[in-house]
Write a protein that holds these residues in place. Structure first.
Motif, PDB file in Angstrom:
ATOM      1  N   PHE A 171       0.850  -1.192   0.000  1.00 46.85           N
ATOM      2  CA  PHE A 171       0.000   0.000   0.000  1.00 46.85           C
ATOM      3  C   PHE A 171       0.885   1.242   0.000  1.00 46.85           C
ATOM      4  O   PHE A 171       1.692   1.444   0.909  1.00 46.85           O
ATOM      5  CB  PHE A 171      -0.886  -0.004   1.250  1.00 46.85           C
ATOM      6  N   GLY A 172       0.725   2.053  -1.045  1.00 48.64           N
ATOM      7  CA  GLY A 172       1.554   3.243  -1.155  1.00 48.64           C
ATOM      8  C   GLY A 172       2.948   2.910  -1.642  1.00 48.64           C
ATOM      9  O   GLY A 172       3.356   1.743  -1.703  1.00 48.64           O
ATOM     10  N   HIS A 173       3.705   3.940  -2.009  1.00 53.08           N
ATOM     11  CA  HIS A 173       5.076   3.713  -2.475  1.00 53.08           C
ATOM     12  C   HIS A 173       6.061   4.500  -1.614  1.00 53.08           C
ATOM     13  O   HIS A 173       5.680   5.383  -0.840  1.00 53.08           O
ATOM     14  CB  HIS A 173       5.214   4.099  -3.952  1.00 53.08           C
ATOM     15  N   VAL A 226      -3.181   6.830  -4.741  1.00 55.36           N
ATOM     16  CA  VAL A 226      -2.368   5.954  -3.896  1.00 55.36           C
ATOM     17  C   VAL A 226      -2.323   4.560  -4.527  1.00 55.36           C
ATOM     18  O   VAL A 226      -3.351   3.965  -4.815  1.00 55.36           O
ATOM     19  CB  VAL A 226      -2.939   5.875  -2.465  1.00 55.36           C
ATOM     20  N   ILE A 227      -1.134   4.017  -4.737  1.00 55.91           N
ATOM     21  CA  ILE A 227      -1.018   2.710  -5.376  1.00 55.91           C
ATOM     22  C   ILE A 227      -1.272   1.603  -4.360  1.00 55.91           C
ATOM     23  O   ILE A 227      -0.968   1.724  -3.172  1.00 55.91           O
ATOM     24  CB  ILE A 227       0.345   2.522  -6.083  1.00 55.91           C
ATOM     25  N   PHE A 265       4.124  12.312  -5.423  1.00 54.44           N
ATOM     26  CA  PHE A 265       5.499  12.378  -4.902  1.00 54.44           C
ATOM     27  C   PHE A 265       5.608  13.590  -3.988  1.00 54.44           C
ATOM     28  O   PHE A 265       5.481  14.716  -4.456  1.00 54.44           O
ATOM     29  CB  PHE A 265       6.521  12.470  -6.046  1.00 54.44           C
ATOM     30  N   PRO A 266       5.840  13.397  -2.700  1.00 56.52           N
ATOM     31  CA  PRO A 266       5.856  12.100  -2.019  1.00 56.52           C
ATOM     32  C   PRO A 266       4.445  11.516  -1.922  1.00 56.52           C
ATOM     33  O   PRO A 266       3.466  12.207  -2.192  1.00 56.52           O
ATOM     34  CB  PRO A 266       6.395  12.442  -0.633  1.00 56.52           C
ATOM     35  N   GLU A 267       4.375  10.255  -1.531  1.00 58.27           N
ATOM     36  CA  GLU A 267       3.078   9.605  -1.369  1.00 58.27           C
ATOM     37  C   GLU A 267       2.263  10.336  -0.308  1.00 58.27           C
ATOM     38  O   GLU A 267       2.828  10.868   0.660  1.00 58.27           O
ATOM     39  CB  GLU A 267       3.290   8.137  -0.955  1.00 58.27           C
ATOM     40  N   VAL A 268       0.949  10.396  -0.494  1.00 66.30           N
ATOM     41  CA  VAL A 268       0.089  11.054   0.489  1.00 66.30           C
ATOM     42  C   VAL A 268      -0.038  10.170   1.726  1.00 66.30           C
ATOM     43  O   VAL A 268       0.125   8.948   1.657  1.00 66.30           O
ATOM     44  CB  VAL A 268      -1.298  11.375  -0.096  1.00 66.30           C
ATOM     45  N   LEU A 286       9.752  -0.530  -4.545  1.00 63.69           N
ATOM     46  CA  LEU A 286       8.680   0.411  -4.859  1.00 63.69           C
ATOM     47  C   LEU A 286       7.653   0.540  -3.742  1.00 63.69           C
ATOM     48  O   LEU A 286       7.339   1.639  -3.285  1.00 63.69           O
ATOM     49  CB  LEU A 286       7.973  -0.022  -6.135  1.00 63.69           C
ATOM     50  N   PHE A 287       7.120  -0.598  -3.297  1.00 63.23           N
ATOM     51  CA  PHE A 287       5.947  -0.560  -2.421  1.00 63.23           C
ATOM     52  C   PHE A 287       6.300  -0.295  -0.971  1.00 63.23           C
ATOM     53  O   PHE A 287       7.268  -0.819  -0.441  1.00 63.23           O
ATOM     54  CB  PHE A 287       5.190  -1.883  -2.491  1.00 63.23           C
ATOM     55  N   ASP A 288       5.442   0.488  -0.343  1.00 64.39           N
ATOM     56  CA  ASP A 288       5.414   0.571   1.105  1.00 64.39           C
ATOM     57  C   ASP A 288       4.441  -0.499   1.591  1.00 64.39           C
ATOM     58  O   ASP A 288       3.741  -1.124   0.786  1.00 64.39           O
ATOM     59  CB  ASP A 288       4.945   1.963   1.541  1.00 64.39           C
TER      60      ASP A 288
END
Length: 312
Positions: free
Chosen positions: A127-129, A167-168, A214-217, A149-151
């Motif tokens: 979830f998120g990067h 959000v990825i 960028f940055p991830e929310v 890549l991934f958080d």
């Protein structure tokens, strides 16, 4: 005189779905699997619930009965589903309203999800990067370097996870049955789909690159905060103007409830009645805006969605 309306569900098969929803909700269908039960959605010509009492699609019912919703938005604003991901979904994101309206002619999608069963599971979601730039993001996608890549997000059963636009997320599902709430959109931009060759599930790399943050929310898993009232445990998961209001009502006996805006209520366990109208497993009722206080009776677990317009 205002009345309560029945909203007919819609079912959709997905490559990542199984039969859990069919078995749990007793769905009579010829579909090989069901990944999502659309309890509330109004996308004309695509996914559009039928209002039983009038035979109209929900989008048309909204347009011709605006007084029942007391909502200034020209297009029906929200969606609510029950979903079970039993396979690999995809790596994806959803656009915001501005991008979706400009490129797709419809709303984007913000959403939130919560598991319906509390079995003590603790999961780690992709979830998120965590990369710093678009160039690094593209390099990770090209190399399929998902660890870079991934958080990740630790989620306990019953936690609510709100997914802002852009959000990825995605990947392997754990087979949990979840309620999902969000804005009335269905645009998904995928950047990896497990090498499937399915023309109905195209990749959209340029759109992903245009929408990612960028940055991830910020995002988080929020534990529930139930409020006990006589005969019911009430949980408010999310209440943001211009997005959606997500509620859960665990009714044990009888209680009275009032809400100024419209309210769609879906029974996800047990059975009972809403304002004197019976409701069973998997059924959805619309309580119009301004209906006033109504009785909830039975032994049932319900999810509900509403909406407050964002002030200009």
């Amino acid at each position: 005189m205002k009345r309560i309306y029945h909203i007919e569900p819609m079912y959709k098969s997905f490559i990542w779905a199984g039969r859990k929803l069919i078995d749990r909700f007793g769905i009579d269908t010829d579909l090989p699997n069901v990944g999502t039960i659309y309890c509330v959605i109004a996308l004309p010509g695509e996914l559009d619930n039928i209002v039983r009492e009038t035979g109209e699609p929900l989008s048309a019912f909204y347009a011709s009965n605006r007084e029942l919703f007391a909502c200034s938005d020209e297009v029906f604003p929200v969606r609510m589903t029950i979903t079970c991901n039993e396979g690999f979904q995809s790596y994806q994101l959803h656009p915001d309203d501005a991008y979706a309206l400009a490129h797709e002619g419809c709303r984007g999608k913000v959403s939130g999800a919560v598991t319906l069963d509390d079995e003590g599971h603790v999961g780690t979601w992709l979830f998120g990067h965590k990369v710093a730039s678009l160039e690094e993001f593209k390099d990770c996608v090209e190399r399929r370097d998902w660890n870079r890549l991934f958080d990740t997000l630790t989620v306990h059963d019953g936690d609510f996870v709100h997914t802002p636009a852009g959000v990825i997320h995605g990947g392997n599902g754990a087979g949990a049955v979840s309620a999902t709430f969000g804005t009335n959109g269905d645009i998904t931009y995928r950047f990896f789909d497990n090498d499937r060759d399915d023309p109905t599930r195209p990749l959209a790399l340029d759109d992903v690159y245009a929408c990612v943050h960028f940055p991830e929310v910020p995002f988080r898993a929020e534990p529930p905060h139930p409020v006990q009232v006589p005969g019911m445990k009430l949980i408010t998961y999310h209440d943001v103007d211009g997005e959606y209001v997500a509620l859960r009502m665990k009714v044990e006996g009888e209680t009275s409830f009032g809400y100024d805006s419209f309210l769609f209520i879906t029974c996800v366990a047990g059975a009972g009645s809403v304002g004197g109208t019976p409701i069973g497993l998997g059924e959805t009722l619309l309580v119009p805006a301004g209906f006033g206080s109504f009785e909830l009776q039975g032994d049932m677990d319900c999810i509900a969605i509403s909406y407050h317009a964002k002030e200009a």
